[in-house]
Design a protein around this motif. Structure first.
Motif, short mmCIF file in Angstrom:
data_model
loop_
_atom_site.label_atom_id
_atom_site.label_comp_id
_atom_site.label_asym_id
_atom_site.label_seq_id
_atom_site.Cartn_x
_atom_site.Cartn_y
_atom_site.Cartn_z
N TYR A 14 0.83 -1.20 0.00
CA TYR A 14 0.00 0.00 0.00
C TYR A 14 0.87 1.25 0.00
CZ TYR A 14 -3.09 3.68 1.58
OH TYR A 14 -3.77 4.87 1.68
N PHE A 15 1.86 1.30 0.89
CA PHE A 15 2.69 2.50 0.97
C PHE A 15 3.56 2.68 -0.27
CE2 PHE A 15 1.82 2.25 5.62
CZ PHE A 15 1.17 3.47 5.70
N ALA A 16 3.96 1.58 -0.89
CA ALA A 16 4.73 1.69 -2.14
C ALA A 16 3.87 2.30 -3.24
CB ALA A 16 5.26 0.33 -2.56
N LEU A 17 2.62 1.85 -3.35
CA LEU A 17 1.72 2.41 -4.35
C LEU A 17 1.35 3.85 -4.01
CD1 LEU A 17 -0.68 -0.59 -5.02
CD2 LEU A 17 0.99 0.37 -6.59
N TYR A 18 1.12 4.13 -2.73
CA TYR A 18 0.72 5.48 -2.31
C TYR A 18 1.83 6.49 -2.57
CZ TYR A 18 -1.38 9.20 0.42
OH TYR A 18 -1.92 10.40 0.81
N SER A 19 3.08 6.09 -2.38
CA SER A 19 4.18 7.03 -2.58
C SER A 19 4.40 7.34 -4.06
CB SER A 19 5.47 6.50 -1.97
OG SER A 19 5.90 5.35 -2.66
N ASN A 20 3.93 6.45 -4.96
CA ASN A 20 4.10 6.67 -6.39
C ASN A 20 2.81 7.08 -7.10
OD1 ASN A 20 6.82 5.93 -6.41
ND2 ASN A 20 6.29 3.76 -6.42
N LYS A 21 1.78 7.41 -6.33
CA LYS A 21 0.49 7.71 -6.94
C LYS A 21 0.51 9.06 -7.67
CE LYS A 21 -1.93 10.15 -3.27
NZ LYS A 21 -2.35 11.32 -3.99
N LYS A 22 -0.41 9.20 -8.58
CA LYS A 22 -0.59 10.46 -9.28
C LYS A 22 -1.27 11.46 -8.35
CE LYS A 22 0.17 8.77 -13.56
NZ LYS A 22 1.20 9.10 -14.40
N PRO A 23 -1.05 12.76 -8.55
CA PRO A 23 -1.66 13.76 -7.67
C PRO A 23 -3.19 13.71 -7.63
CG PRO A 23 0.02 14.77 -9.03
CD PRO A 23 -0.14 13.36 -9.52
N GLU A 24 -3.82 13.31 -8.73
CA GLU A 24 -5.28 13.30 -8.76
C GLU A 24 -5.89 12.04 -8.13
OE1 GLU A 24 -3.71 11.84 -12.71
OE2 GLU A 24 -3.44 13.67 -11.59
N ALA A 25 -5.08 11.07 -7.78
CA ALA A 25 -5.59 9.85 -7.15
C ALA A 25 -5.73 10.07 -5.65
CB ALA A 25 -4.64 8.69 -7.41
N PRO A 40 -11.60 0.25 -13.84
CA PRO A 40 -10.90 1.24 -14.66
C PRO A 40 -11.19 2.68 -14.28
CG PRO A 40 -11.72 -0.51 -16.06
CD PRO A 40 -12.27 -0.76 -14.68
N GLY A 41 -12.37 2.96 -13.77
CA GLY A 41 -12.72 4.32 -13.35
C GLY A 41 -11.87 4.79 -12.17
N ASN A 42 -11.35 3.85 -11.36
CA ASN A 42 -10.52 4.21 -10.22
C ASN A 42 -9.07 4.44 -10.63
OD1 ASN A 42 -12.45 1.75 -8.82
ND2 ASN A 42 -12.53 3.82 -8.02
N THR A 43 -8.68 3.96 -11.78
CA THR A 43 -7.28 4.07 -12.18
C THR A 43 -7.05 5.11 -13.26
OG1 THR A 43 -7.58 2.28 -13.79
CG2 THR A 43 -6.85 1.66 -11.59
N ARG A 44 -8.11 5.69 -13.79
CA ARG A 44 -7.98 6.72 -14.82
C ARG A 44 -8.24 8.09 -14.21
NH1 ARG A 44 -6.94 2.94 -17.85
NH2 ARG A 44 -8.08 1.94 -19.49
N PRO A 45 -7.63 9.13 -14.75
CA PRO A 45 -7.89 10.48 -14.23
C PRO A 45 -9.37 10.85 -14.39
CG PRO A 45 -6.02 10.50 -15.72
CD PRO A 45 -6.63 9.14 -15.80
#
Length: 46
Positions: A14-25, A40-45
């Motif tokens: 979780y923390f690995a993904l959170y640290s690399n997330k896009k600003p809009e996520a 797909p709606g959760n992974t697209r801007p």
């Protein structure tokens, strides 16, 4: 001990993904991806 290992692995993932997330996520989107229930709606801007 197995439950503890899975918990530690999930937390690190979780923390690995959170640290690399896009600003809009959001943190909720990251949690969905980590749990494997994201659509797909959760992974697209927005």
């Amino acid at each position: 001990m197995a439950i503890g290992g899975v918990t530690i692995f999930a937390t690190l993932g979780y923390f690995a993904l959170y640290s690399n997330k896009k600003p809009e996520a959001s943190a909720k989107d990251v949690a969905k991806v980590t749990a494997g229930v994201a659509k797909p709606g959760n992974t697209r801007p927005r």
